[in-house]
Write a protein that holds these residues in place. Sequence first.
Motif, PDB file in Angstrom:
ATOM      1  N   ALA A 123      38.567 -12.298  10.884  1.00 47.97           N
ATOM      2  CA  ALA A 123      39.938 -12.808  10.965  1.00 47.97           C
ATOM      3  C   ALA A 123      40.280 -13.688   9.766  1.00 47.97           C
ATOM      4  N   MET A 124      39.272 -14.262   9.134  1.00 42.94           N
ATOM      5  CA  MET A 124      39.486 -15.089   7.955  1.00 42.94           C
ATOM      6  C   MET A 124      39.412 -14.292   6.661  1.00 42.94           C
ATOM      7  N   GLY A 125      39.276 -12.968   6.784  1.00 36.92           N
ATOM      8  CA  GLY A 125      39.334 -12.104   5.612  1.00 36.92           C
ATOM      9  C   GLY A 125      38.015 -11.821   4.942  1.00 36.92           C
ATOM     10  N   THR A 126      36.921 -12.165   5.611  1.00 35.05           N
ATOM     11  CA  THR A 126      35.590 -11.952   5.040  1.00 35.05           C
ATOM     12  C   THR A 126      34.994 -10.651   5.566  1.00 35.05           C
ATOM     13  N   ARG A 127      34.192  -9.982   4.715  1.00 36.54           N
ATOM     14  CA  ARG A 127      33.591  -8.705   5.089  1.00 36.54           C
ATOM     15  C   ARG A 127      32.514  -8.899   6.136  1.00 36.54           C
ATOM     16  N   VAL A 128      32.564  -8.082   7.176  1.00 35.68           N
ATOM     17  CA  VAL A 128      31.516  -8.032   8.188  1.00 35.68           C
ATOM     18  C   VAL A 128      31.014  -6.599   8.283  1.00 35.68           C
ATOM     19  N   GLY A 129      29.768  -6.429   8.636  1.00 34.46           N
ATOM     20  CA  GLY A 129      29.238  -5.076   8.723  1.00 34.46           C
ATOM     21  C   GLY A 129      27.755  -5.056   9.035  1.00 34.46           C
ATOM     22  N   ARG A 130      27.157  -3.870   8.910  1.00 36.32           N
ATOM     23  CA  ARG A 130      25.751  -3.659   9.232  1.00 36.32           C
ATOM     24  C   ARG A 130      24.871  -4.187   8.095  1.00 36.32           C
ATOM     25  N   SER A 131      23.891  -4.984   8.446  1.00 35.58           N
ATOM     26  CA  SER A 131      22.981  -5.516   7.446  1.00 35.58           C
ATOM     27  C   SER A 131      21.901  -4.507   7.106  1.00 35.58           C
ATOM     28  N   GLU A 132      21.546  -4.436   5.839  1.00 38.28           N
ATOM     29  CA  GLU A 132      20.446  -3.573   5.426  1.00 38.28           C
ATOM     30  C   GLU A 132      19.094  -4.173   5.779  1.00 38.28           C
ATOM     31  N   ARG A 133      19.087  -5.439   6.224  1.00 37.33           N
ATOM     32  CA  ARG A 133      17.830  -6.122   6.532  1.00 37.33           C
ATOM     33  C   ARG A 133      17.364  -5.880   7.968  1.00 37.33           C
ATOM     34  N   GLY A 134      18.146  -5.134   8.737  1.00 38.67           N
ATOM     35  CA  GLY A 134      17.705  -4.741  10.070  1.00 38.67           C
ATOM     36  C   GLY A 134      17.979  -5.770  11.145  1.00 38.67           C
ATOM     37  N   TRP A 135      17.374  -5.523  12.293  1.00 36.86           N
ATOM     38  CA  TRP A 135      17.591  -6.355  13.475  1.00 36.86           C
ATOM     39  C   TRP A 135      16.973  -7.741  13.304  1.00 36.86           C
ATOM     40  N   GLY A 153      22.107 -32.474  14.384  1.00 33.68           N
ATOM     41  CA  GLY A 153      21.188 -33.585  14.570  1.00 33.68           C
ATOM     42  C   GLY A 153      19.728 -33.179  14.530  1.00 33.68           C
ATOM     43  N   MET A 154      19.426 -32.081  13.842  1.00 35.61           N
ATOM     44  CA  MET A 154      18.069 -31.542  13.752  1.00 35.61           C
ATOM     45  C   MET A 154      17.784 -31.163  12.298  1.00 35.61           C
ATOM     46  N   LYS A 155      16.497 -31.067  11.947  1.00 29.93           N
ATOM     47  CA  LYS A 155      16.126 -30.592  10.623  1.00 29.93           C
ATOM     48  C   LYS A 155      16.172 -29.072  10.550  1.00 29.93           C
ATOM     49  N   THR A 156      15.810 -28.422  11.650  1.00 37.26           N
ATOM     50  CA  THR A 156      15.877 -26.964  11.774  1.00 37.26           C
ATOM     51  C   THR A 156      16.266 -26.642  13.217  1.00 37.26           C
ATOM     52  N   LEU A 157      16.627 -25.391  13.449  1.00 34.47           N
ATOM     53  CA  LEU A 157      16.933 -24.911  14.790  1.00 34.47           C
ATOM     54  C   LEU A 157      16.060 -23.709  15.119  1.00 34.47           C
ATOM     55  N   ALA A 158      15.883 -23.457  16.409  1.00 35.29           N
ATOM     56  CA  ALA A 158      15.324 -22.195  16.889  1.00 35.29           C
ATOM     57  C   ALA A 158      16.297 -21.661  17.936  1.00 35.29           C
ATOM     58  N   LEU A 159      16.733 -20.419  17.754  1.00 34.14           N
ATOM     59  CA  LEU A 159      17.675 -19.819  18.691  1.00 34.14           C
ATOM     60  C   LEU A 159      17.316 -18.360  18.935  1.00 34.14           C
ATOM     61  N   HIS A 160      17.670 -17.865  20.111  1.00 36.86           N
ATOM     62  CA  HIS A 160      17.615 -16.427  20.338  1.00 36.86           C
ATOM     63  C   HIS A 160      18.637 -15.734  19.439  1.00 36.86           C
ATOM     64  N   GLN A 161      18.230 -14.582  18.891  1.00 34.52           N
ATOM     65  CA  GLN A 161      19.118 -13.739  18.106  1.00 34.52           C
ATOM     66  C   GLN A 161      19.139 -12.349  18.742  1.00 34.52           C
ATOM     67  N   MET A 162      20.238 -11.619  18.511  1.00 37.05           N
ATOM     68  CA  MET A 162      20.339 -10.257  19.019  1.00 37.05           C
ATOM     69  C   MET A 162      21.407  -9.528  18.195  1.00 37.05           C
ATOM     70  N   HIS A 163      21.081  -9.284  16.893  1.00 38.56           N
ATOM     71  CA  HIS A 163      22.109  -8.683  16.031  1.00 38.56           C
ATOM     72  C   HIS A 163      21.478  -7.971  14.839  1.00 38.56           C
ATOM     73  N   ARG A 164      22.232  -7.008  14.339  1.00 43.48           N
ATOM     74  CA  ARG A 164      21.959  -6.445  13.010  1.00 43.48           C
ATOM     75  C   ARG A 164      23.234  -6.375  12.180  1.00 43.48           C
ATOM     76  N   ASP A 165      24.348  -6.852  12.743  1.00 41.60           N
ATOM     77  CA  ASP A 165      25.602  -6.996  12.004  1.00 41.60           C
ATOM     78  C   ASP A 165      25.715  -8.431  11.519  1.00 41.60           C
ATOM     79  N   VAL A 166      26.381  -8.622  10.397  1.00 39.40           N
ATOM     80  CA  VAL A 166      26.449  -9.954   9.799  1.00 39.40           C
ATOM     81  C   VAL A 166      27.812 -10.206   9.179  1.00 39.40           C
ATOM     82  N   VAL A 167      28.091 -11.487   8.947  1.00 42.98           N
ATOM     83  CA  VAL A 167      29.157 -11.908   8.048  1.00 42.98           C
ATOM     84  C   VAL A 167      28.505 -12.006   6.670  1.00 42.98           C
ATOM     85  N   PHE A 168      29.042 -11.293   5.690  1.00 44.62           N
ATOM     86  CA  PHE A 168      28.365 -11.204   4.396  1.00 44.62           C
ATOM     87  C   PHE A 168      28.585 -12.417   3.497  1.00 44.62           C
TER      88      PHE A 168
END
Length: 252
Positions: A123-135, A153-168
Amino acid sequence: MASLPLRIAILECDTPLPGTSSKYGGYGGVFTSLLNSATTALSLPPSSLSLSTYHVVTSPSNPTPTYPSLSQIDAILLTGSKHNSFDNDPWILKLVSFVEEVLRQRRVRIIGVCFGHQIVGRAMGTRVGRSERGWEVSVVPIELTEKGREIFGMKTLALHQMHRDVVFEYPDGVEELAYTDKCSVQGMYIPKRLITIQGHPEFNEEIVRELLVFRHQQKIFDDEVFEDAMARVDKYQDGVVVAKAFLKFLLE
């Protein structure tokens, strides 16, 4: 600072698998559970949230999805989805148009998660699509920028992921929050306007196990991806940390 209760419209962009659906009733219920946990963690009163749910995917049982009136809410939250954020299905185009409408005004704020994060980028005009780097799936360590460390408030995060599409790329005017080796745009932020995250703070081990088993059975995940993801599915993840940041953002 916004007044309480925070009126959040959850835009459901998919339907959970049966086990998750039976327990939570839909992704609106999954996010309700997460946001209530964050409310408790922030020592906010139980009445701090007024949540409504809108299922925005067109289907035979939902031929004309409805959207909230902006005058009646303080924020929208776009959920994840199995659908592609770059497709041009009518319901996806309508969702993008609605987010564009929200972006044109200054009061109602935006939270985007996974597919929702990508829709905001589109919606902000940035390309989104399938990543070549996989799931990118299951619990993944996420590096934070200086702004990301401030927000979460953290130095790093750990989160569940479930995607192979990205904002480029990051849209103009957006502050970068986070990145991984497979996805350089893991989070976007504009003060008092929007916050998004590519990961799934609302997911837990039970939800992700169901997704992994189903997608492996459907041959969406090969054995290598499945086994690697299952080895990490029970790891600690910072979902409530991210949800607290969402609420703090709404209270700015």
